[in-house]
Scaffold this active site. Structure first.
Site, mmCIF file in Angstrom:
data_model
loop_
_atom_site.group_PDB
_atom_site.id
_atom_site.type_symbol
_atom_site.label_atom_id
_atom_site.label_comp_id
_atom_site.label_asym_id
_atom_site.label_seq_id
_atom_site.Cartn_x
_atom_site.Cartn_y
_atom_site.Cartn_z
ATOM 1 N N TYR A 78 -5.518 9.223 -4.784
ATOM 2 C CA TYR A 78 -4.673 8.112 -5.220
ATOM 3 C C TYR A 78 -4.403 8.246 -6.723
ATOM 4 O O TYR A 78 -5.310 8.120 -7.544
ATOM 5 C CB TYR A 78 -5.337 6.763 -4.949
ATOM 6 C CG TYR A 78 -5.632 6.473 -3.497
ATOM 7 C CD1 TYR A 78 -5.023 7.187 -2.459
ATOM 8 C CD2 TYR A 78 -6.536 5.473 -3.138
ATOM 9 C CE1 TYR A 78 -5.310 6.914 -1.136
ATOM 10 C CE2 TYR A 78 -6.822 5.186 -1.814
ATOM 11 C CZ TYR A 78 -6.211 5.916 -0.813
ATOM 12 O OH TYR A 78 -6.502 5.631 0.501
ATOM 13 N N PHE A 223 -4.324 -0.506 6.450
ATOM 14 C CA PHE A 223 -3.123 -1.234 6.864
ATOM 15 C C PHE A 223 -3.492 -2.222 7.976
ATOM 16 O O PHE A 223 -2.912 -2.199 9.062
ATOM 17 C CB PHE A 223 -2.021 -0.283 7.332
ATOM 18 C CG PHE A 223 -1.489 0.620 6.261
ATOM 19 C CD1 PHE A 223 -1.225 0.130 4.992
ATOM 20 C CD2 PHE A 223 -1.256 1.958 6.503
ATOM 21 C CE1 PHE A 223 -0.748 0.962 3.987
ATOM 22 C CE2 PHE A 223 -0.775 2.801 5.508
ATOM 23 C CZ PHE A 223 -0.523 2.305 4.246
ATOM 24 N N PRO A 224 -4.470 -3.105 7.723
ATOM 25 C CA PRO A 224 -4.961 -3.987 8.785
ATOM 26 C C PRO A 224 -4.033 -5.142 9.125
ATOM 27 O O PRO A 224 -4.217 -5.782 10.162
ATOM 28 C CB PRO A 224 -6.270 -4.517 8.205
ATOM 29 C CG PRO A 224 -6.040 -4.510 6.731
ATOM 30 C CD PRO A 224 -5.209 -3.284 6.470
ATOM 31 N N GLY A 228 5.379 -8.272 11.593
ATOM 32 C CA GLY A 228 6.737 -7.952 12.027
ATOM 33 C C GLY A 228 7.239 -9.056 12.927
ATOM 34 O O GLY A 228 6.842 -10.226 12.795
ATOM 35 N N GLY A 229 8.078 -8.714 13.885
ATOM 36 C CA GLY A 229 8.613 -9.708 14.793
ATOM 37 C C GLY A 229 7.546 -10.427 15.583
ATOM 38 O O GLY A 229 7.706 -11.605 15.942
#
Length: 305
Positions: A78, A223-224, A228-229
């Site tokens: 990183y 990315f827990p 989204g929709g």
């Protein structure tokens, strides 16, 4: 946050590797890095340079520890080590209440490239550099960022085992692995943690979550929070969130915490407000019915996506 007789609270701590107790919400420091261009999606950032607003990044890290996050996770890849330096600037000397985790085994020739490199000598060198940047004599959790398919797994894990035998690493972890790879690595040396991409919708590692739970291995989903929709105003996630008095993001994290007692989400953010929201997910209790509803909604959204 509301409770009723049918809700199920989660354990708030987990003992990593059998001897390191941490709270079950961590912080992923990856987002505290910039790139040559600002992408539309935060997850797509090249993570190439130190943050332009260093003071704000330091404030987020310090607030994370104040809130009691259990693990601060970074990597030598990183921002080419600058992320580790940022963690040290913010938090050293480190609180005994937080574990510092980093990763080695990926090289970055350019902002767009993430290339696994598992040469044992390289892994040992990168661990030495991480020790210096983090200002520690022993890394709490050192993870193999990716398995290099061109190097025998025994050689890669052997390098990490050697570092632990030298007293430079407390616990060893893996990232983005299958059950088979986890089982093979565990035959070489104890594996304390696995860090795979996993959330309510991204469920390809369900078997790894179950294996980790069965063997007392921490599972750190990165990315827990996948919003989204499926988390829209009329969605099952939003409905459950209203029932339990939480936000959709907190509800998605609560689902992970209820999914397995060894799961420790490590959401990343550049916002103190979002950080506080994420940590408060530990207070959210779900009923069995709410958990199942979320599970089904997440699977459906994943299949449709």
């Amino acid at each position: 946050m509301t409770n009723n007789a049918n809700t199920t609270a989660v354990t708030t701590t987990f003992t990593l590797g059998g001897d390191l107790e941490v709270r079950r919400i961590g912080y992923g420091a990856m987002r505290l890095a910039d790139g040559p261009d600002k992408p539309a999606e935060a997850w797509a950032a090249p993570i190439w340079t130190a943050p332009a607003d260093r003071a704000a990044a330091l404030a987020v890290l310090r607030r994370a520890v104040e809130l009691g996050v259990g693990i601060v996770d970074t990597a030598d890849a990183y921002a080419l080590g600058a992320n580790e330096e940022l963690v040290a600037e913010a938090l050293h000397p480190y609180s005994e209440e937080v574990a510092i985790a980093t990763k080695i085994g990926v090289v970055r020739p350019s902002p767009a490239e993430w290339i696994p490199l598992g040469n044992p000598a390289y892994l040992r060198q990168q661990a030495e550099l991480s020790l210096r940047r983090l200002r520690v004599e022993r890394i709490d959790l050192l993870q193999l960022h990716r398995i290099d398919p061109n190097v025998p797994l025994a050689d890669q894990i052997g390098a990490l085992r050697q570092l632990r035998e030298e007293g430079k690493v407390r616990h060893i972890g893996l990232s983005e692995v299958t059950v088979e790879q986890l089982r093979e690595a565990s035959e070489i040396t104890p594996i304390a943690a696995v860090q795979n991409m996993y959330n309510l919708v991204t469920r390809q590692h369900d078997e790894v979550v179950d294996y980790a739970a069965e063997h007392g291995i921490a599972f750190l989903p990165f990315f827990p929070i996948a919003m989204g929709g499926h988390a829209g105003q009329d969605s099952p996630v939003a409905a459950v969130a209203r029932e339990v008095g939480a936000t959709p993001s907190q509800t998605a994290l609560a689902w992970l915490l209820h999914r397995s007692p060894t799961v420790i989400p490590i959401p990343g953010t550049t916002s103190v407000g979002h950080l506080e929201e994420n940590v408060a997910a530990l207070e959210v209790s779900l009923s069995r019915e709410q958990f199942e509803l979320l599970s089904e909604a997440g699977l459906k959204a994943g299949q449709e996506g």
